[in-house]
Design an enzyme around this catalytic site. Sequence first.
Site, PDB file in Angstrom:
ATOM      1  N   SER A   1       0.803  -1.222   0.000  1.00  0.00           N
ATOM      2  CA  SER A   1       0.000   0.000   0.000  1.00  0.00           C
ATOM      3  C   SER A   1       0.840   1.278   0.000  1.00  0.00           C
ATOM      4  CB  SER A   1      -0.969   0.002   1.187  1.00  0.00           C
ATOM      5  OG  SER A   1      -1.916  -1.021   1.014  1.00  0.00           O
TER       6      SER A   1
ATOM      7  N   THR B   1      -5.398  -3.433   8.061  1.00  0.00           N
ATOM      8  CA  THR B   1      -5.360  -4.773   7.477  1.00  0.00           C
ATOM      9  C   THR B   1      -5.344  -5.821   8.585  1.00  0.00           C
ATOM     10  OG1 THR B   1      -4.271  -6.146   5.829  1.00  0.00           O
ATOM     11  CG2 THR B   1      -2.818  -4.750   7.137  1.00  0.00           C
TER      12      THR B   1
ATOM     13  N   LYS C   1      -9.250  -5.593  11.109  1.00  0.00           N
ATOM     14  CA  LYS C   1     -10.372  -5.014  10.358  1.00  0.00           C
ATOM     15  C   LYS C   1     -11.681  -5.017  11.157  1.00  0.00           C
ATOM     16  CE  LYS C   1      -8.828  -5.936   5.627  1.00  0.00           C
ATOM     17  NZ  LYS C   1      -9.232  -6.445   4.314  1.00  0.00           N
TER      18      LYS C   1
ATOM     19  N   ASP D   1     -13.158  -2.779   0.089  1.00  0.00           N
ATOM     20  CA  ASP D   1     -12.789  -4.069  -0.530  1.00  0.00           C
ATOM     21  C   ASP D   1     -13.810  -4.521  -1.580  1.00  0.00           C
ATOM     22  OD1 ASP D   1     -10.404  -4.448   0.847  1.00  0.00           O
ATOM     23  OD2 ASP D   1     -11.366  -5.492   2.507  1.00  0.00           O
TER      24      ASP D   1
ATOM     25  N   GLY E   1     -15.165 -20.056   0.955  1.00  0.00           N
ATOM     26  CA  GLY E   1     -14.645 -19.391   2.139  1.00  0.00           C
ATOM     27  C   GLY E   1     -15.629 -18.345   2.619  1.00  0.00           C
TER      28      GLY E   1
ATOM     29  N   GLY F   1     -14.742 -15.896   5.357  1.00  0.00           N
ATOM     30  CA  GLY F   1     -14.080 -14.998   6.302  1.00  0.00           C
ATOM     31  C   GLY F   1     -14.345 -13.539   5.984  1.00  0.00           C
TER      32      GLY F   1
ATOM     33  N   SER G   1     -12.774 -11.255   4.083  1.00  0.00           N
ATOM     34  CA  SER G   1     -12.731 -10.811   2.687  1.00  0.00           C
ATOM     35  C   SER G   1     -13.974 -11.283   1.941  1.00  0.00           C
ATOM     36  CB  SER G   1     -11.508 -11.357   1.970  1.00  0.00           C
ATOM     37  OG  SER G   1     -10.379 -11.174   2.748  1.00  0.00           O
TER      38      SER G   1
ATOM     39  N   TYR H   1      -2.749 -12.570  -3.645  1.00  0.00           N
ATOM     40  CA  TYR H   1      -2.001 -11.975  -4.749  1.00  0.00           C
ATOM     41  C   TYR H   1      -0.510 -12.240  -4.604  1.00  0.00           C
ATOM     42  CZ  TYR H   1      -0.811  -8.153  -1.559  1.00  0.00           C
ATOM     43  OH  TYR H   1      -0.347  -7.425  -0.502  1.00  0.00           O
TER      44      TYR H   1
HETATM   45  P1  ATR Z   1      -9.935 -13.382   5.594  1.00  0.00           P
HETATM   46  O1  ATR Z   1     -10.261 -12.335   6.585  1.00  0.00           O
HETATM   47  O2  ATR Z   1      -8.646 -13.132   4.848  1.00  0.00           O
HETATM   48  O3  ATR Z   1     -11.054 -13.715   4.671  1.00  0.00           O
HETATM   49  P2  ATR Z   1     -10.341 -15.410   7.593  1.00  0.00           P
HETATM   50  O4  ATR Z   1     -11.374 -14.535   8.179  1.00  0.00           O
HETATM   51  O5  ATR Z   1      -9.266 -15.941   8.493  1.00  0.00           O
HETATM   52  O6  ATR Z   1      -9.580 -14.717   6.401  1.00  0.00           O
HETATM   53  O7  ATR Z   1     -11.080 -16.625   6.859  1.00  0.00           O
HETATM   54  C1  ATR Z   1     -10.397 -17.683   6.328  1.00  0.00           C
HETATM   55  C2  ATR Z   1     -11.371 -18.533   5.500  1.00  0.00           C
HETATM   56  O8  ATR Z   1     -10.606 -19.531   4.837  1.00  0.00           O
HETATM   57  C3  ATR Z   1     -12.415 -19.267   6.318  1.00  0.00           C
HETATM   58  O9  ATR Z   1     -13.591 -19.354   5.562  1.00  0.00           O
HETATM   59  C4  ATR Z   1     -11.774 -20.657   6.506  1.00  0.00           C
HETATM   60  O10 ATR Z   1     -12.709 -21.702   6.717  1.00  0.00           O
HETATM   61  P3  ATR Z   1     -13.252 -22.053   8.219  1.00  0.00           P
HETATM   62  O11 ATR Z   1     -14.268 -21.009   8.551  1.00  0.00           O
HETATM   63  O12 ATR Z   1     -13.848 -23.412   8.090  1.00  0.00           O
HETATM   64  O13 ATR Z   1     -12.039 -22.008   9.113  1.00  0.00           O
HETATM   65  C5  ATR Z   1     -11.142 -20.818   5.156  1.00  0.00           C
HETATM   66  N1  ATR Z   1     -10.041 -21.771   5.104  1.00  0.00           N
HETATM   67  C6  ATR Z   1      -8.799 -21.612   5.583  1.00  0.00           C
HETATM   68  N2  ATR Z   1      -8.016 -22.685   5.274  1.00  0.00           N
HETATM   69  C7  ATR Z   1      -8.796 -23.527   4.547  1.00  0.00           C
HETATM   70  C8  ATR Z   1      -8.574 -24.797   3.925  1.00  0.00           C
HETATM   71  N3  ATR Z   1      -7.379 -25.409   3.972  1.00  0.00           N
HETATM   72  N4  ATR Z   1      -9.610 -25.378   3.267  1.00  0.00           N
HETATM   73  C9  ATR Z   1     -10.821 -24.768   3.197  1.00  0.00           C
HETATM   74  N5  ATR Z   1     -11.094 -23.566   3.769  1.00  0.00           N
HETATM   75  C10 ATR Z   1     -10.097 -22.963   4.448  1.00  0.00           C
END
Ligand code: ATR
Length: 270
Positions: A16, A59, A63, A99, A120, A122, A124, A208
Amino acid sequence: MQKFAIFGNPVAHSKSPELHNAVFEKYHIDAIYEKVRVDNANEIKDYIVKNNIIGANITVPFKEDILPLCDELSDDARNIQAVNTITFKNGVLKGFNTDGHGFMESISHYNNISNALIIGAGGSAKSIALALAKNNIDLLVANRSGHRLEFYKTKNIKTTLIENLEIKKYDLIVNTTSAGLEDDSLPIKRDVLKSLISPADYIVDIIYGHKTPFLELSKEMGEIYQDGAMMLVMQAVHASMIFADINVDFKDRQNIMIEEAKKHILKKIN
Ligand code: ATR
């Protein structure tokens, strides 16, 4: 001098500062954007007040933690319940989230997307899901475990556990998981993933700077794919517009940041 910063932990890898400082340099603006590693969200607020920071990015992992410290929130930040951009003006700390805009612009060259699968659930994924939903894209969020899916249910977004995921055509598939970030894992079993990727039109991984196994597989299968570099750049352009106080229009900021990103981030990932 106007002061800006990015707060995170870790933050050393952040690109950034390069993006924002390139705009300041190009237009001879007396401003600086720095990286600050902190241990908690309270430290962010203290630093901002003490050092007269007028705009900042937030970041991982702060967040969500910064949210209760904000005096005001933009609609996006309130909906997503996460903040990636703040301003501090006249003693008021305001939180924003750019975002979702960044993601939508990063895929603006993809056409005819009517449905999408987000893998996923989380932080993002939240901003991406709400941005896609706002654009009337029929959405399914699939996660390995159940608890993170509750948020999407409250927003009337369809959810599923990965193990129950329906195999069908999704125009766009977005991997938001950290699978493949520091290991060679895929977010979904390889054979299942192949049956999802094969009929899809576009594949995106928001990580990225390196090609994840998920993108590697998409490439092997001859898909159109991209990593998260353009999302990063475009969220920064939006953050820069929120920081404002600089008379440079959106397109100019965008062009400067893209040029800068070509040096550090927009490496060819094929
Ligand atoms: P961010 O804020 O970057 O989105 P996060 O909030 O830590 O990251 O979320 C990580 C996501 O990746 C979650 O959805 C996690 O799944 P869980 O909720 O079941 O933990 C997912 N994740 C991480 N490693 C994974 C893997 N090896 N296979 C599948 N999903 C995974």
